[in-house]
Design an enzyme around this catalytic site. Sequence first.
Site, PDB file in Angstrom:
ATOM      1  N   ASN A 136     -52.044  40.503 -62.763  1.00  0.00           N
ATOM      2  CA  ASN A 136     -53.376  40.396 -62.184  1.00  0.00           C
ATOM      3  C   ASN A 136     -53.247  40.218 -60.674  1.00  0.00           C
ATOM      4  O   ASN A 136     -53.084  39.121 -60.155  1.00  0.00           O
ATOM      5  CB  ASN A 136     -54.135  39.219 -62.794  1.00  0.00           C
ATOM      6  CG  ASN A 136     -55.591  39.214 -62.352  1.00  0.00           C
ATOM      7  OD1 ASN A 136     -55.928  39.743 -61.297  1.00  0.00           O
ATOM      8  ND2 ASN A 136     -56.442  38.609 -63.163  1.00  0.00           N
ATOM      9  N   ASP A 137     -53.328  41.353 -60.007  1.00  0.00           N
ATOM     10  CA  ASP A 137     -53.168  41.422 -58.558  1.00  0.00           C
ATOM     11  C   ASP A 137     -54.071  40.504 -57.767  1.00  0.00           C
ATOM     12  O   ASP A 137     -53.812  40.214 -56.608  1.00  0.00           O
ATOM     13  CB  ASP A 137     -53.582  42.839 -58.125  1.00  0.00           C
ATOM     14  CG  ASP A 137     -52.407  43.727 -57.925  1.00  0.00           C
ATOM     15  OD1 ASP A 137     -51.299  43.214 -57.862  1.00  0.00           O
ATOM     16  OD2 ASP A 137     -52.624  44.948 -57.825  1.00  0.00           O
TER      17      ASP A 137
END
Length: 803
Positions: free
Chosen positions: A493-494
């Site tokens: 999850n950037d």
Amino acid sequence: MNYGYFDDKNREYVITNPMTPIKWINYVGTLNFGGFVDHTGGSLICKGDPALNRIVKYIPQLPSSNFKGETLYLRLKKDQGYKIFSPYFVPTLDDYDKFECRVGLQYTKYTTEFYGIKTEIIVFIPIGENRLIRDIRITNLNEETVVIDAIPVVEYTHFDALKQFTNADWCPQTLMSKLVDEGNGNKVLSQYAFKNKGVAENYFTSNMEISSIESDRKIFLGDNEYGTWQQPKSLLNEELSNTEALRGDNIGALMHHLGEIKSGETVRLITQLGQTDNIENELANINKFRDGPVVDQEMEKLATFWDGYLSKYQTKTPDASLNTMINIHNARQCYITKNWSRYLSLYQLGLGARGLGFRDSSQDVMGVLGNTPEEGRELIEMILHVQKRDGSAMHQFNPKTMIANEGDSREHEDRPNYYGDDHLWIIMAVCAYIKETGNYDFLNKEIPFYEKDSAENVIESGTVLEHLLRGIEFTYSNVGQHGLPLLGFADWNDTVNLRTGAESVFIANQFGVAIGELIGLLKELGKDDIAGKFEGYYDTIKNKVNEHCWDGEWFVRYFDSDGSIIGSSQNQEGKIYTNAQSWSVMSGFAEGDRAVQALDSVNKYLNTSNGIKLSYPGYNGYDEDKGGVTTYPPGTKENGGIFLHSNPWVMIAETKIGRGDRAYQYYNQINPATKNEKIDEFESAPYNYPQNILGDEHPQFGLGRNSWLSGTASWTFQAATKFILGIRPDYSGLIVDPCIPKDWREFTVTREFRGATYIIQVKNPDGVCKGVKSMIADGVAIAGNLLPVYGDGQTHAVEVIMG
Ligand code: NOJ
């Protein structure tokens, strides 16, 4: 409203109404030369690098009615002037009698009828060629003879795609066009930036006599550009101005007087848009592709490639939309995503220096290994070149220059500049490649680590296996206060970017999956000592996850640097995150009741009729400490949106605990083919997965965004083929382990594996979700559920009874 239908026999999706909610595109060629074409004829074409060698100007943000990149005008001679229209509908927007755009396998085919003129156009890039072909057939359906002119047009961009928009001084001063007259009626209109003469020259030409050309947009549109693409003033004249642009906005427009076309008669016009270092040297090749039969052969070659590619895994199940996706569209999306990573789409605009993502491409590759394992290996090798000596990885790299960087983490000086998950994905990809091929030699191949000395020489190399071992050691030795892996700048999850010292429960579980795969491989290699050590690592992290991360009903997602929890019932927002549940089951860290409870919580708090949300509730306001996730309103993207990439992980986890009905329900609810009937809500093309769908906290719940280049392609393909249908390679054979809906009584998979074809017919007389009762291959009973490696080039019939 319905805009088209699936034509499985021809392996196409057919758009019958051009006014789709957004442009729907298709990829042609490869990153070496290619790009995409949209369903109204527009194109975006590059060679080698969308950022630094872009050929065609395509501005996705303009309204759909606008000219984008390329078109074709047809001109019918009338008593008083001309009737001018485009057979692509855009940009002239005339009423059509028929519109059909067939989205095929690396080609798009248009058949339209306007004013009694039928136009059939196939757009594709011959395999290995640096040219886009438009094979155009124009037929007169009128009873009377017509006189027609055809004017194909391309609009060029500066090769530096970003500068085109940021520097309106330099770019237009440097672009120029030149006409090469071959003297036999044939002409080639070349176009280049001054500094690229003899280096990278674009060209536009055709197989017919070109009577005049235009290369200056201002003259083509006319009236100092108060003429429009819808009604270019210059097309009111018999001939174009023959201007060879010395600067300005360059286009290529080629006037063809096709002459009289009798009723029922067809004329074939073939255009080429290409790039070469030297036009004169390219003329022989250009001439070759002016020949209709040569173009036909190239189309056949493309079809043969896809016949081979798709034949590796075909299925027949009771679900027609699943069959469509697995047999055609999802398989194609995997290949396209493998080729383009996140480089160029309607959403990823290929400006600047993003290139291929270490994390993204490592996952993409897993979606093509069954179909084209050696292309997969080439990409794996490339990715390993940007792994660092400490086992962590550079986040993204340019595949041409192999220059890598740390991605968005560079923008935040106070945060770590590595991503905690990148290097673990490649372990999973390599293990999957070995399982597919049995090519253990690959593990001994020496590949440099990324770091270079001041003279740009490699400092250290290691075998592929050494790269993988270092990845494990990096994660195991970089843990935080709970003994869980450090987040780095972000994990998968950037958008959740916490302070240095934060821990990621996702990475803990991802470590569990990766090391689990590697332990299996090490045992195959007889390296029991390292395997034993790694089993200890696995147990350590498993214990930490179970000790610190269980929240009562689900697993938490992160610990921030100050020890505060994210993804817990204690939080007001972001209470529960999907990935912490799915991956804890996939890793085997969650067992028994906890595994069931974690997945039940996903169902209870996160599932919707359009897919599973990434988290809930969404953050309702910007919070600098959490980072990018809070820049999105609740229900969008990573902030509680339905992030499709994460859905197949839940499907896989459900199959691990044997719940085939649920796994299939989750598969079905995001299957884009099922959205065809509610496409005004979904908007995205129904023939491939978008990256995300707006969640139910957003008023536009159900709207798909960011189609084509998403890890969703690879993971849904894997979830369906390996875990729901349950046919998956292992080191010593092909595992048969279906986990299907109870009411499926039968399905068949035809799967190529290490040089043999397996036709596997699965019967489910007792209506179970999981369990193989018996298996017979070539008439011989097989104990267990592992089919042997035949490797004999033959076809083997397998009957499997579930129960
Ligand atoms: C899209 C990025 O390309 C990918 O790397 C990331 O894992 C997902 N967004 C989730 O944040």
